[in-house]
Design a protein around this motif. Structure first.
Motif, PDB file in Angstrom:
ATOM      1  N   LEU A 147       0.810  -1.219   0.000  1.00 48.96           N
ATOM      2  CA  LEU A 147       0.000   0.000   0.000  1.00 48.96           C
ATOM      3  C   LEU A 147       0.843   1.269   0.000  1.00 48.96           C
ATOM      4  O   LEU A 147       0.288   2.377  -0.017  1.00 48.96           O
ATOM      5  N   HIS A 148       2.173   1.121   0.050  1.00 47.66           N
ATOM      6  CA  HIS A 148       3.077   2.265   0.180  1.00 47.66           C
ATOM      7  C   HIS A 148       2.724   3.078   1.426  1.00 47.66           C
ATOM      8  O   HIS A 148       2.708   4.306   1.410  1.00 47.66           O
ATOM      9  N   ALA A 149       2.431   2.355   2.500  1.00 47.56           N
ATOM     10  CA  ALA A 149       2.035   2.991   3.756  1.00 47.56           C
ATOM     11  C   ALA A 149       2.909   2.482   4.892  1.00 47.56           C
ATOM     12  O   ALA A 149       2.420   2.018   5.910  1.00 47.56           O
ATOM     13  N   VAL A 150       4.195   2.533   4.701  1.00 44.42           N
ATOM     14  CA  VAL A 150       5.148   2.000   5.676  1.00 44.42           C
ATOM     15  C   VAL A 150       5.148   2.860   6.935  1.00 44.42           C
ATOM     16  O   VAL A 150       5.039   4.091   6.870  1.00 44.42           O
ATOM     17  N   LEU A 151       5.292   2.210   8.072  1.00 42.67           N
ATOM     18  CA  LEU A 151       5.346   2.931   9.341  1.00 42.67           C
ATOM     19  C   LEU A 151       6.571   3.832   9.418  1.00 42.67           C
ATOM     20  O   LEU A 151       7.619   3.514   8.854  1.00 42.67           O
ATOM     21  N   PRO A 152       6.463   4.946  10.131  1.00 34.23           N
ATOM     22  CA  PRO A 152       7.646   5.784  10.359  1.00 34.23           C
ATOM     23  C   PRO A 152       8.741   4.982  11.073  1.00 34.23           C
ATOM     24  O   PRO A 152       8.460   4.102  11.885  1.00 34.23           O
ATOM     25  N   LEU A 153       9.981   5.310  10.774  1.00 37.62           N
ATOM     26  CA  LEU A 153      11.118   4.596  11.348  1.00 37.62           C
ATOM     27  C   LEU A 153      11.097   4.652  12.872  1.00 37.62           C
ATOM     28  O   LEU A 153      11.421   3.667  13.549  1.00 37.62           O
ATOM     29  N   ARG A 154      10.703   5.780  13.430  1.00 35.01           N
ATOM     30  CA  ARG A 154      10.678   5.922  14.882  1.00 35.01           C
ATOM     31  C   ARG A 154       9.724   4.895  15.509  1.00 35.01           C
ATOM     32  O   ARG A 154      10.042   4.285  16.536  1.00 35.01           O
ATOM     33  N   THR A 155       8.574   4.715  14.879  1.00 32.76           N
ATOM     34  CA  THR A 155       7.600   3.762  15.414  1.00 32.76           C
ATOM     35  C   THR A 155       8.106   2.333  15.276  1.00 32.76           C
ATOM     36  O   THR A 155       8.002   1.531  16.212  1.00 32.76           O
ATOM     37  N   ARG A 156       8.641   1.999  14.122  1.00 31.98           N
ATOM     38  CA  ARG A 156       9.172   0.651  13.911  1.00 31.98           C
ATOM     39  C   ARG A 156      10.297   0.347  14.907  1.00 31.98           C
ATOM     40  O   ARG A 156      10.375  -0.759  15.450  1.00 31.98           O
ATOM     41  N   THR A 157      11.141   1.313  15.163  1.00 36.84           N
ATOM     42  CA  THR A 157      12.241   1.111  16.107  1.00 36.84           C
ATOM     43  C   THR A 157      11.701   0.847  17.513  1.00 36.84           C
ATOM     44  O   THR A 157      12.167  -0.054  18.219  1.00 36.84           O
ATOM     45  N   ALA A 158      10.703   1.629  17.913  1.00 36.28           N
ATOM     46  CA  ALA A 158      10.124   1.448  19.244  1.00 36.28           C
ATOM     47  C   ALA A 158       9.487   0.077  19.392  1.00 36.28           C
ATOM     48  O   ALA A 158       9.533  -0.538  20.465  1.00 36.28           O
ATOM     49  N   GLN A 159       8.903  -0.438  18.310  1.00 33.92           N
ATOM     50  CA  GLN A 159       8.210  -1.728  18.357  1.00 33.92           C
ATOM     51  C   GLN A 159       9.152  -2.913  18.511  1.00 33.92           C
ATOM     52  O   GLN A 159       8.695  -4.029  18.726  1.00 33.92           O
ATOM     53  N   TRP A 160      10.430  -2.690  18.422  1.00 38.43           N
ATOM     54  CA  TRP A 160      11.360  -3.789  18.643  1.00 38.43           C
ATOM     55  C   TRP A 160      11.349  -4.238  20.090  1.00 38.43           C
ATOM     56  O   TRP A 160      11.504  -5.426  20.390  1.00 38.43           O
TER      57      TRP A 160
END
Length: 474
Positions: free
Chosen positions: A440-453
């Protein structure tokens, strides 16, 4: 475009809402008289609560009340779904108490035969009937005699009530969430409750070693751990020992076979609060590694019929009520056999667990069972809307088929075939969402993805990317 949705549960509601928002005419059908699927009041059973916390089970754009408990009751979650429909104003699109007996493809789309005798034409069909909706109750030998003696057999979702068990001898077959939930609830009123699991499952504790279960399982690091159990063997050995100690499994003789990471093969069931305490207290008994071989209505000396269950080890149990918490059937009985959506092994062959290869004008919603089912359903609904708008750049049919075959083989091996006809995507709850968001070309922001680790992934993390994807389609 006129779209028909079969099912008004978690996935069906998400699909109806999203497809309505982007401008389609949508009608959703459900056999139940109320919305919610497994959360419909007609499907509730004693002790039913959400297995997820409300923060990971809610839709991204419809938060549950913060005053509710972390694990809301069945009644609360039904009201939550009713509020979702009311908030976004698509109640008129729901035709409840109306099942679809047959769906036939036509040059224009689909011709639906309704249980009411009506016909309904649609250009697109979305199947959202639920992979955990149709209880699979074994046809045990002797069931007729058992019934003649007054015995009752019910799945938890077949309107099981406390009155069914009051002063009765209850046998609960299974060891998943619904089995343990009902055993706990019914033990308060029953004369006896015996749980009969064919195979013990590992059950996660809500909090273990100071960490909430979701802060391990619904994180990107957790997915990496469960996807590579042998590489992280020492971690799982620690978790295994801690679980056995905390739940007191060794003293109860209830240590499951295999490794702790096998919990993924059991759809990541959590221990029901108080269950092992009740077993320890003798209020609930567990006959592990057994199955019912036959049922019978024995004759006592008084001439009174006694409903009984005979186990495969020869044990005879009084069984006034048998709760068959024995799983679900994944089927689409309204689709004709000529429509190829399952392979010879009964696995659903769906790209992104959504799109069949060879049947046009058909998509599936909610066929990606995971630890984030509401969010997964919402992402899937947006993906379907984008597909219908021609906004997805999909691989060729042969490449899609190769992806499907690879994914199914991996799921089957990972779960030893207990992958709900190919629909269980564990441990890749977030990975599956990532793939669809990428489409969908709707990738999460890097900050959010990093926090989800290192912290659990909340549904609200995905609100803005999904809202932007929907706006792009409108």
């Amino acid at each position: 475009m006129q779209i028909a949705v079969i099912g008004a549960g978690i996935a069906g509601l998400a699909a109806t809402k999203v497809l309505t928002v982007v401008g389609h005419g949508v009608t959703a059908f459900d056999t139940e008289p109320d919305l919610g699927g497994v959360w419909s009041p007609t499907r509730h059973y004693p002790g039913l609560t959400t297995q997820n916390t409300r923060m990971t089970y809610e839709y991204s754009d419809h938060p549950a009340p913060a005053s509710w408990p972390d694990y809301p009751s069945a009644q609360q979650w039904h009201s939550y779904l009713r509020g979702y429909v009311d908030r976004f104003g698509f109640g008129a699109s729901l035709r409840l108490g109306t099942g679809v007996s047959r769906a036939e493809p036509t040059p224009e789309g689909w011709d639906l035969h309704l249980d009411s005798g009506e016909r309904f034409q649609a250009e697109q069909l979305v199947v959202a009937n639920g992979v955990f909706s149709q209880p699979l109750v074994p046809d045990w030998p002797g069931r007729a005699g058992h019934a003649e003696a007054g015995g009752v057999v019910k799945a938890p979702s077949q309107q099981l009530t406390l009155d069914d068990a009051r002063d009765k001898y209850v046998v609960v077959v299974g060891y998943g969430k619904s089995a343990c939930d009902t055993a706990m609830a019914l033990s308060a009123v029953a004369a006896s409750v015996i749980v009969v699991p064919r195979r013990l499952l590992w059950k996660g504790s809500k909090v273990l070693l100071g960490k909430h279960f979701e802060d391990v399982a619904i994180t990107r690091l957790g997915e990496r751990l469960f996807a590579n159990p042998r590489r992280f063997g020492p971690v799982f050995r620690v978790l295994s020992r801690a679980t056995v100690k905390q739940q007191g499994l060794a003293a109860l003789g209830l240590v499951p076979p295999g490794r702790f990471d096998d919990i993924i093969a059991g759809t990541a069931s959590l221990a029901t609060d108080g269950f092992f305490d009740m077993v320890r207290a003798g209020e609930i008994a567990v006959r592990r590694d057994c199955s019912i071989a036959e049922l019978r209505g024995a004759r006592a000396d008084s001439g009174t019929g006694i409903p009984e269950a005979v186990l495969d080890d020869g044990t005879v149990l009084r069984a006034d009520l048998i709760v068959a918490a024995t799983g679900f059937e994944q089927s689409v009985p309204f689709l004709g056999p000529s429509l190829t959506v399952q392979n010879a092994d009964g696995e659903f062959e769906l790209f992104r667990n959504t799109l069949p290869i060879s049947v046009p004008n058909l998509t599936f919603a909610g066929y990606n069972a995971s630890l984030t089912s509401s969010l997964s359903a919402e992402v899937g609904a947006v993906w379907i809307a984008a597909h219908l708008a021609g906004a997805l750049n999909l691989p060729s049919p042969s490449a899609r088929q190769a992806t499907i075959s690879r994914d199914l083989a991996a799921r089957k091996a990972r779960t030893r075939g207990k992958h709900a006809s190919g629909t269980v995507v564990l441990p890749y709850s977030l990975g599956t969402i990532d793939a669809m968001l990428s489409d969908l070309h709707a990738v999460l922001p890097l900050r959010t993805r990093t926090a989800q680790w290192t912290r659990r992934s909340y549904s609200t993390d995905f609100r803005d990317p999904l809202a932007a994807a929907v706006r792009a389609l409108t």
